[in-house]
Design a protein around this motif. Structure first.
Motif, PDB file in Angstrom:
ATOM      1  N   LEU A 105       0.655  -1.530  -0.227  1.00 47.23           N
ATOM      2  CA  LEU A 105      -0.093   0.427  -0.152  1.00 47.23           C
ATOM      3  C   LEU A 105       1.097   1.422   0.122  1.00 47.23           C
ATOM      4  CD1 LEU A 105      -3.164  -0.849   2.242  1.00 47.23           C
ATOM      5  CD2 LEU A 105      -3.266  -0.419  -0.089  1.00 47.23           C
ATOM      6  N   LEU A 106       2.162   1.544   0.911  1.00 47.13           N
ATOM      7  CA  LEU A 106       3.137   2.457   0.518  1.00 47.13           C
ATOM      8  C   LEU A 106       3.447   2.070  -0.651  1.00 47.13           C
ATOM      9  CD1 LEU A 106       5.653   1.985   3.902  1.00 47.13           C
ATOM     10  CD2 LEU A 106       2.909   3.737   3.095  1.00 47.13           C
ATOM     11  N   ALA A 107       3.200   0.940  -1.942  1.00 48.18           N
ATOM     12  CA  ALA A 107       4.114   1.828  -2.332  1.00 48.18           C
ATOM     13  C   ALA A 107       2.959   2.173  -4.298  1.00 48.18           C
ATOM     14  CB  ALA A 107       4.128   0.196  -3.751  1.00 48.18           C
ATOM     15  N   VAL A 108       1.851   1.682  -3.685  1.00 49.12           N
ATOM     16  CA  VAL A 108       0.386   2.251  -4.114  1.00 49.12           C
ATOM     17  C   VAL A 108       0.579   3.956  -3.755  1.00 49.12           C
ATOM     18  CG1 VAL A 108      -1.944   2.849  -4.191  1.00 49.12           C
ATOM     19  CG2 VAL A 108      -0.720   0.193  -4.471  1.00 49.12           C
ATOM     20  N   VAL A 109       0.178   4.038  -2.484  1.00 52.52           N
ATOM     21  CA  VAL A 109       1.154   5.680  -2.622  1.00 52.52           C
ATOM     22  C   VAL A 109       1.423   6.215  -3.268  1.00 52.52           C
ATOM     23  CG1 VAL A 109       1.470   7.363  -0.563  1.00 52.52           C
ATOM     24  CG2 VAL A 109      -0.202   5.593  -0.225  1.00 52.52           C
ATOM     25  N   ALA A 110       2.549   5.788  -3.266  1.00 45.60           N
ATOM     26  CA  ALA A 110       4.110   6.406  -4.224  1.00 45.60           C
ATOM     27  C   ALA A 110       3.925   6.372  -5.331  1.00 45.60           C
ATOM     28  CB  ALA A 110       5.433   5.910  -3.781  1.00 45.60           C
ATOM     29  N   ALA A 111       3.158   5.788  -6.313  1.00 44.30           N
ATOM     30  CA  ALA A 111       2.419   5.337  -7.491  1.00 44.30           C
ATOM     31  C   ALA A 111       1.182   7.025  -7.540  1.00 44.30           C
ATOM     32  CB  ALA A 111       1.299   3.752  -7.584  1.00 44.30           C
ATOM     33  N   CYS A 112      -0.020   6.565  -7.013  1.00 42.78           N
ATOM     34  CA  CYS A 112      -0.473   7.718  -6.997  1.00 42.78           C
ATOM     35  C   CYS A 112       0.090   9.026  -7.448  1.00 42.78           C
ATOM     36  CB  CYS A 112      -1.586   7.690  -6.119  1.00 42.78           C
ATOM     37  SG  CYS A 112      -2.715   5.976  -5.812  1.00 42.78           S
ATOM     38  N   ARG A 113       1.372   9.142  -6.072  1.00 44.20           N
ATOM     39  CA  ARG A 113       2.032  10.509  -6.021  1.00 44.20           C
ATOM     40  C   ARG A 113       2.576  10.534  -7.546  1.00 44.20           C
ATOM     41  NH1 ARG A 113       3.717  11.285   0.043  1.00 44.20           N
ATOM     42  NH2 ARG A 113       1.541  10.699   0.730  1.00 44.20           N
ATOM     43  N   THR A 114       2.614  10.023  -8.282  1.00 47.08           N
ATOM     44  CA  THR A 114       3.476  10.826  -9.126  1.00 47.08           C
ATOM     45  C   THR A 114       2.183  10.203 -10.341  1.00 47.08           C
ATOM     46  OG1 THR A 114       5.283   8.725  -8.987  1.00 47.08           O
ATOM     47  CG2 THR A 114       4.934   8.526 -11.617  1.00 47.08           C
ATOM     48  N   VAL A 115       1.819   9.604 -10.250  1.00 42.15           N
ATOM     49  CA  VAL A 115       0.469  10.197 -11.608  1.00 42.15           C
ATOM     50  C   VAL A 115      -0.348  11.367 -11.140  1.00 42.15           C
ATOM     51  CG1 VAL A 115      -2.026   8.740 -11.948  1.00 42.15           C
ATOM     52  CG2 VAL A 115       0.122   7.312 -12.102  1.00 42.15           C
ATOM     53  N   ASN A 116      -0.760  11.823  -9.717  1.00 40.31           N
ATOM     54  CA  ASN A 116      -0.871  13.097  -9.819  1.00 40.31           C
ATOM     55  C   ASN A 116       0.038  14.216 -10.356  1.00 40.31           C
ATOM     56  OD1 ASN A 116      -3.472  13.173  -9.114  1.00 40.31           O
ATOM     57  ND2 ASN A 116      -2.715  12.545  -7.289  1.00 40.31           N
ATOM     58  N   ARG A 117       1.420  14.237 -10.246  1.00 39.13           N
ATOM     59  CA  ARG A 117       2.445  14.584 -11.084  1.00 39.13           C
ATOM     60  C   ARG A 117       2.490  15.188 -12.086  1.00 39.13           C
ATOM     61  NH1 ARG A 117       6.947  13.724  -7.144  1.00 39.13           N
ATOM     62  NH2 ARG A 117       6.010  14.988  -5.350  1.00 39.13           N
ATOM     63  N   LEU A 118       2.634  13.837 -12.431  1.00 40.70           N
ATOM     64  CA  LEU A 118       1.654  13.482 -14.794  1.00 40.70           C
ATOM     65  C   LEU A 118       0.403  14.549 -15.027  1.00 40.70           C
ATOM     66  CD1 LEU A 118       3.216   9.931 -15.279  1.00 40.70           C
ATOM     67  CD2 LEU A 118       4.800  11.864 -15.112  1.00 40.70           C
ATOM     68  N   LEU A 119      -0.270  13.842 -14.111  1.00 36.32           N
ATOM     69  CA  LEU A 119      -1.658  15.084 -14.246  1.00 36.32           C
ATOM     70  C   LEU A 119      -2.020  16.269 -14.115  1.00 36.32           C
ATOM     71  CD1 LEU A 119      -4.625  12.118 -13.021  1.00 36.32           C
ATOM     72  CD2 LEU A 119      -4.121  12.833 -15.558  1.00 36.32           C
ATOM     73  N   ALA A 120      -0.776  16.602 -13.298  1.00 32.71           N
ATOM     74  CA  ALA A 120      -0.973  18.176 -13.000  1.00 32.71           C
ATOM     75  C   ALA A 120      -0.148  19.180 -13.871  1.00 32.71           C
ATOM     76  CB  ALA A 120      -0.194  18.009 -11.611  1.00 32.71           C
ATOM     77  N   ARG A 121       0.628  17.991 -15.108  1.00 36.54           N
ATOM     78  CA  ARG A 121       1.578  18.709 -15.994  1.00 36.54           C
ATOM     79  C   ARG A 121       0.010  19.285 -16.965  1.00 36.54           C
ATOM     80  NH1 ARG A 121       6.681  14.575 -17.934  1.00 36.54           N
ATOM     81  NH2 ARG A 121       7.109  16.538 -15.751  1.00 36.54           N
ATOM     82  N   GLU A 122       0.807  20.574 -18.228  1.00 36.70           N
ATOM     83  CA  GLU A 122      -0.618  20.748 -18.916  1.00 36.70           C
ATOM     84  C   GLU A 122      -0.997  19.925 -20.257  1.00 36.70           C
ATOM     85  OE1 GLU A 122      -2.553  23.970 -19.229  1.00 36.70           O
ATOM     86  OE2 GLU A 122      -1.267  24.081 -17.628  1.00 36.70           O
ATOM     87  N   LEU A 123      -2.099  19.999 -20.811  1.00 39.80           N
ATOM     88  CA  LEU A 123      -2.224  18.721 -21.815  1.00 39.80           C
ATOM     89  C   LEU A 123      -1.310  18.922 -22.716  1.00 39.80           C
ATOM     90  CD1 LEU A 123      -5.892  18.399 -21.894  1.00 39.80           C
ATOM     91  CD2 LEU A 123      -4.313  16.577 -21.132  1.00 39.80           C
TER      92      LEU A 123
END
Length: 123
Positions: A105-123
């Motif tokens: 679950l800690l690895a899931v948290v890290a993956a979610c934070r990475t995906v959120n950073r990628l989503l925060a970038r401009e399209l």
């Protein structure tokens, strides 16, 4: 060779930037929904991971402690009441399994934070 737009100091923009307002709005909504889902999963994993780690470590430590105690045979039977495995529905819970799930679950948290950073970038 340089493109005509780069000669004038203009950078090429993504194709989506020139799309219709409806397409851009749809992209923003899709991005927001994806970010919501990822954040929700992150929060659940962030809540459950320490609980599983703590319970698993406490259970493991209690089993080790009980195993080290030397007592009379009558008391020894009472000390071994602590289970080494619990069955919850179709799941078998063990101290090592809880610790492993907490780390996952800690690895899931890290993956979610990475995906959120990628989503925060401009399209």
């Amino acid at each position: 060779m340089r493109s005509p737009s780069s000669r004038h100091g203009l950078e090429a923009r993504p194709a989506m930037a020139h799309g219709s307002p409806a397409l851009r709005g749809l992209a923003v909504v899709a991005k927001a929904l994806a970010s919501f889902a990822v954040t929700f999963i992150e929060l659940l994993a962030e809540l459950l991971a320490p609980l599983l780690l703590f319970v698993g470590a406490l259970w493991w430590g209690a089993l080790r402690l009980v195993g080290q105690i030397s007592a009379e045979p009558e008391l020894q039977a009472m000390l071994h009441v602590l289970p080494t495995q619990l069955q919850l529905g179709a799941y078998d819970l063990t101290p090592a399994g809880l610790i492993r799930q907490g780390l996952l679950l800690l690895a899931v948290v890290a993956a979610c934070r990475t995906v959120n950073r990628l989503l925060a970038r401009e399209l």
